[in-house]
Motif scaffolding. Structure first.
Motif, PDB file in Angstrom:
ATOM      1  N   MET A   1     -16.061   5.768   0.088  1.00  0.00           N
ATOM      2  CA  MET A   1     -15.928   5.944   1.419  1.00  0.00           C
ATOM      3  C   MET A   1     -16.371   4.861   2.347  1.00  0.00           C
ATOM      4  SD  MET A   1     -18.605   6.617   3.735  1.00  0.00           S
ATOM      5  CE  MET A   1     -18.361   7.854   4.901  1.00  0.00           C
TER       6      MET A   1
ATOM      7  N   HIS B   1      -8.255   6.549   2.178  1.00  0.00           N
ATOM      8  CA  HIS B   1      -6.955   5.666   2.913  1.00  0.00           C
ATOM      9  C   HIS B   1      -6.199   5.466   1.643  1.00  0.00           C
ATOM     10  CE1 HIS B   1      -7.762   3.619   6.720  1.00  0.00           C
ATOM     11  NE2 HIS B   1      -8.641   4.741   6.588  1.00  0.00           N
ATOM     12  N   ASP B   2      -6.572   5.544   0.465  1.00  0.00           N
ATOM     13  CA  ASP B   2      -5.732   5.154  -0.743  1.00  0.00           C
ATOM     14  C   ASP B   2      -5.126   5.882  -1.571  1.00  0.00           C
ATOM     15  OD1 ASP B   2      -6.960   2.478  -0.002  1.00  0.00           O
ATOM     16  OD2 ASP B   2      -8.547   2.633  -1.346  1.00  0.00           O
TER      17      ASP B   2
ATOM     18  N   TYR C   1     -10.442   5.193  -2.179  1.00  0.00           N
ATOM     19  CA  TYR C   1     -10.971   5.828  -0.710  1.00  0.00           C
ATOM     20  C   TYR C   1     -10.004   6.625  -0.227  1.00  0.00           C
ATOM     21  CZ  TYR C   1     -13.957   1.578  -1.094  1.00  0.00           C
ATOM     22  OH  TYR C   1     -15.009   0.819  -1.385  1.00  0.00           O
TER      23      TYR C   1
ATOM     24  N   ARG D   1       0.907  -1.184   0.060  1.00  0.00           N
ATOM     25  CA  ARG D   1      -0.070   0.145  -0.013  1.00  0.00           C
ATOM     26  C   ARG D   1       0.851   1.270   0.071  1.00  0.00           C
ATOM     27  NH1 ARG D   1      -4.938   0.590   1.133  1.00  0.00           N
ATOM     28  NH2 ARG D   1      -4.518   2.484   2.106  1.00  0.00           N
TER      29      ARG D   1
ATOM     30  N   THR E   1      -3.414  -0.351  -3.655  1.00  0.00           N
ATOM     31  CA  THR E   1      -4.013   0.028  -2.700  1.00  0.00           C
ATOM     32  C   THR E   1      -5.198  -0.617  -2.515  1.00  0.00           C
ATOM     33  OG1 THR E   1      -5.005   1.944  -3.800  1.00  0.00           O
ATOM     34  CG2 THR E   1      -2.926   2.405  -2.330  1.00  0.00           C
TER      35      THR E   1
END
Ligand code: FES
Ligand code: FES
Lengths: 217, 746
Positions: free
Chosen positions: B264, B77-78, B75, A86, A94
């Motif tokens: 999300m 996070h990514d 997302y 990631r 990811t």
């Protein structure tokens, strides 16, 4: 340090205050037991002595086999396979998700030599020499596999954050056991949490993928 | 119905050309009926009759399904940006007091770039964010956090209701630790009615604090590198709740901040605004002048981003010989930590001839409660549905019938009957008294009902464009929480233009697009779908006018259907979609749609049933079956609706059997801040589930239903456990120890 306060348990009466002196003793005792807090203040500095102030960078370059490609990546011995994918890869992958970081939720599931593992529990250096398949690797040419197609058809996802982990787990399981029953699918997914509550539709998807995989054989 | 939840309609008459329209709005997490003035019917768009729909009111595959199952969906996070730092947060180790930091110790660590105090030296609750460190990787940031010196000076705190109410307790709220609300109903009449009731019961019910457990934790990626612009990639329920707060922190103009919410990973009521992690990320980015990625770890997620409030309710209820509720008296306390918690009040949606209630919230030095899917309703439902069952068995009546006796809205009768038929109530032996089982296991059935507002209001501005190459786009800044918003946005446009869903490209999740509501209180469908419909309707008319002009015919004789434009006046007059679009000017044709009240409704009903098996030796409860029947006006996408219904039932199952935040009552340590100790439902707990969209609801309007789906399940399960074996557990979750205790076996 003032540790004045009330405690409820295990005092028998609602709202009964415990005398300060008693509490003082029990709390200080607890803190000393826990970490040797200095009287007067609670010092929380778990790794003070071992603080990595002058720590040399432990960066090293390794080669990971990911989705059929060999990828050079710079990482540390402590880097998890999940973080390597990631964060550390030059073009990070990811799709694999980080949720609990401790092997509980299955969101980080990847295949290591074809077996599903929690990539948050695998050190990246331990994956060297093994074949890593991530969710991105399940549909290499954009052609979705039977599980992925069935997941779409049965709406086996809502927010989708658990979906990569579930899809990877199910792909490995259904390809190995396409005739699996609903109960067997449930057991196979017992390591994958979904908060949105997609399970019933995921089970439907698994059974349909199983039928398709059996017919294809 | 819903007497407890609404204020009265306006008394003044509507002015000329206007009329009052009932909608709902969210007050403190409760749906409250709300009246607005709207234009009288203007002949604008309406939803077609159901038999004329070719895409809507059917199963529609999620348009972003492929992205989600291939890992392509991005997302927050990514998000990966050049030079981006990863930040981590230190939660306070005491519930109240002060702290001092040695930030330089953290800054000196290899790979650490910035470290900041984020709470100004004061701790008000356990787990509060006090410091943040950003480094080149999360590991480096954590190194910094470990090195950082922090000294806490403990103050005084109260962590439980008992501690907060004790004499000499530290003052937590400005207006005292216990805040009482207005008393409602007539307590004298209620007391008198209780005394003369044919049957009466009294019981206390206790509710745990539940966590949202969003799999994608709270947070943002802030793309700020100095300069005059920033982009915030936020895991949020409201694209438009981010920008101005971020601009404030970064010292920019609102218009220079873009919020992006491509995908999300769950919010359930807890993700609005820039929020604590977003604010911290902006501060770190401001100092570093580099992008900052701050998405909480699990511990942070269970420490300072909210929960469903706990509570306690004492209820007295009495009925006459027929089961008619003659009186209900309730005393309610909500436990929302530093927040107030929520409970819409009893008798919830049931009718009681007389009722009275008092309500208060007790504050503690714990994380504030937030809205969580149908805030307050599962709490109220648990007490209300439980006391109704207790009353039914006390009076020797069928609890299903007793419910219907006390629900005036016939929709609930048909829904309860349907649930009962699906779950096999009429063949079940324990219909007027709980069973005992066979010595090893016992099977029982329980019920519950739900209401919600789910109405809309004028917020969304939707742009639909048809280009001369035939491509169609629909743009609006809304966000898809996983409910399938992106899919119905495309499907509504496709339906209007006679296209397939794949022919329409939906673009959502950016504050650069038209305005949209935040997704809370199940209002999105009723806010958004009408605006999409209005835009699609307008663009179809403009499109046909342009095509008609180019063909020299009257636009009234053209029709969009089956992927083509049909000229009704001539048999040969069918144009393919691309041929018709080729007639458009090079800029294509575009229209903006706004909310239209005729397309949105308000008020949904749901009924649920649960069948459980209780292991009488261990107290273990296995839910065998759950059934939900839910209306929502015109269903847009049955497949997504069933997903939402399943999700509601499953979260209710967790609330019933598994979920509870456990704090050590002395130091306030969170004892289950992770997912192995805080259990959410997993695949092995899944019952057979029947998610049924109530198609007898023929209202030609769209209404949100998702909150309603989570309300009655836990009550139904608790009632089913009692129905199985007589174990009345009045405190959630129904863990085996409590079941055994209720059976008198421990
Ligand atoms: S993130 Fe690896 S199991 Fe949860
Ligand atoms: S789809 Fe949201 S967590 Fe599974």
């Amino acid at each position: 340090m003032r540790y004045r306060g009330m405690r409820s348990d295990p005092s028998p009466e609602r709202g009964e205050a415990v005398p300060d002196d008693k509490l003082e003793v029990s709390r200080r005792g607890f803190l000393q037991g826990a970490g040797g807090a200095a009287a007067g203040a609670l010092l929380i500095q778990p790794d003070a002595a071992a603080a990595p102030k002058a720590r040399k960078s432990g960066e090293q370059s390794v080669t990971l086999m990911v989705n059929g490609e060999s990828r050079d990546v710079s990482l540390e011995a402590r880097t998890t396979l999940l973080d390597a994918l990631r964060i550390r890869l030059e073009d990070p992958l990811t799709g694999t998700k980080l949720v609990c970081d401790r092997g509980t939720c299955g969101a980080c599931t990847v295949l290591l030599d074809g077996d599903p593992v929690c990539s948050c529990l695998v050190l990246a250096v331990d994956a060297v020499g093994h074949e890593v398949t991530t969710v991105e690797g399940l549909a290499p040419e954009g052609e979705m596999n039977a599980v992925q197609r069935a997941m779409c058809k049965h709406d086996g996802m809502m927010c989708g954050f658990c979906t990569p982990g579930i899809t990877v787990t199910l792909t490995a399981f259904m390809e190995a056991q396409p005739a699996a029953t609903r109960e067997e699918v449930q057991a196979a997914l017992s390591g994958n949490y979904c908060r949105c509550g997609t399970y019933p539709h995921v089970f439907d998807a698994a059974l349909e993928a199983g039928r398709e995989l059996q017919e294809g054989k | 119905m819903a007497r407890a939840l609404q204020d009265g309609p306006p008394t003044e008459p509507a002015p000329e050309g206007k009329e009052w329209k009932k909608t709902s709005k969210d007050v403190d997490g409760h749906p409250v009926d709300h009246w607005i003035l709207v234009d009288k019917d203007d002949g604008g768009p309406t939803w077609p009759a159901r038999e004329r729909l070719s895409l809507l009111n059917k199963d529609i595959e999620r348009v972003d399904g492929a992205e989600k199952v291939t890992g392509a969906a991005v997302y927050s996070h990514d998000v990966r940006l050049e030079g981006m730092l990863y930040a981590v947060v230190l939660p306070a180790a005491i519930p109240q007091g002060t702290y001092s930091l040695d930030l330089d110790a953290a800054r000196a660590v290899d790979g650490v770039v910035v470290a900041q105090d984020v709470a100004g030296g004061e701790v008000r609750y356990l787990g509060q964010a006090v410091a943040a460190v950003a480094g080149i990787t999360p590991d480096h940031a954590r190194d910094g956090l470990r090195a950082l010196g922090v000294e806490f000076e403990a103050g005084e705190w109260a962590l439980t209701r008992e501690q907060a109410m004790a004499e000499g307790a530290p003052a937590i709220g400005r207006r005292g630790n216990r805040r009482s609300g207005r008393a409602r109903g007539d307590s004298d009449a209620t007391r008198a009615a209780l005394e003369s009731a044919a049957a009466a019961v009294e019981a206390e019910y206790t509710l745990p604090v539940q966590h949202h457990v969003c799999l994608e934790t709270h947070g943002v990626v802030v793309d700020y590198r100095g300069g005059g612009e920033a982009t915030v990639y936020a895991s949020t329920q409201g694209t438009f709740t981010i920008g101005s707060e971020a601009a404030g922190t970064l010292g920019l103009r609102d218009s220079d901040v873009t919020a992006v919410v491509e995908h999300m990973g769950g919010g359930f009521g807890s993700k609005f605004g820039l929020d604590i992690p977003g604010d911290i990320a902006c501060r770190l980015a401001l100092e570093a002048e580099r992008p900052v990625h701050l998405l909480l770890d699990r511990k942070g997620e269970s420490s300072f981003v909210g929960n469903r409030s706990g509570g306690w309710q004492r209820v007295k209820a009495g009925c006459d010989e027929t089961g008619k509720l003659v009186a209900l008296d309730a005393e309610i306390e909500t436990y929302g930590g530093l927040g107030r918690g929520s409970n819409p009040g009893l008798p919830y949606i049931y009718d009681a001839q007389e009722y009275s209630r008092v309500q208060a919230s007790v504050m503690t030095n714990t994380d504030s409660s937030r809205a969580m899917r149908a805030p307050g309703h599962p709490q109220a439902s648990f007490a209300m549905e439980s006391i109704l069952d207790e009353l039914a068995y006390e009076a020797g009546l069928d609890p299903l019938e007793l419910r219907k006796t006390n629900l005036s809205d016939p929709v609930y009768h048909r829904q309860l009957d349907r649930v009962a038929a699906e779950i096999g109530w009429s063949e079940h032996p324990n219909r007027t008294a709980p069973g005992t089982g066979d010595g090893w296991t016992a099977t029982g059935i329980g019920f519950g009902v739900a209401t919600w507002g789910g109405g809309g209001r004028p917020v969304c501005e939707v742009d639909v464009k048809i280009s001369s190459d035939g491509s169609v786009t629909v743009e609006v800044g809304t966000q898809d929480l996983g409910t399938g918003v992106r899919t119905y946005v495309a499907a509504i446009v496709a339906e209007e233009l006679g296209l397939q869903v794949e022919q329409v490209t939906p673009r959502i999740g950016s504050s650069r697009y038209g305005a949209a509501n935040a997704s809370g209180g199940s209002v999105t469908t009723a806010c958004l779908a009408p605006s999409v419909k209005a835009a699609a309707w307008a663009v179809r008319r403009s499109f046909l006018e342009k095509v008609a002009g180019a063909r020299g015919v009257d636009s009234g004789q053209l029709k969009c259907a089956d992927g083509a434009v049909h000229d009704l006046s001539s048999a040969a007059g069918k144009l393919s979609w691309s041929a018709a679009c080729a007639l458009l000017p090079s800029e294509g044709v575009a229209e903006r749609g706004k909310w239209n009240h005729k397309l949105a409704g308000n008020g949904v009903h749901g009924a649920q049933g649960a069948k459980v098996e209780v292991d009488l030796k261990t107290g273990q409860v296995q839910v065998l079956e759950m059934v939900a029947v839910q209306d929502c006006g015109l269903p847009l996408n049955h497949l997504a609706l069933r997903s939402q219904l399943n999700g509601g039932m499953i979260q209710a199952l967790g609330y019933a059997l598994l979920e509870e935040r456990v704090l050590d009552p002395e130091l306030g340590l969170n004892l289950n801040p992770n997912m192995e100790d805080y259990k959410i439902p997993g695949s092995m707990q899944m019952p057979l589930m029947k998610a049924i969209v109530d198609e007898e609801d023929d209202r030609q309007v769209v209404i949100g239903m998702s909150e309603a789906a989570v309300i009655p399940g836990a009550s139904a399960i608790a009632n089913a456990v009692h129905n199985a074996c007589g174990a009345r557990v009045r405190e959630l979750p129904l863990t085996p120890d409590k079941v055994l205790a209720a059976l008198g076996r421990v």
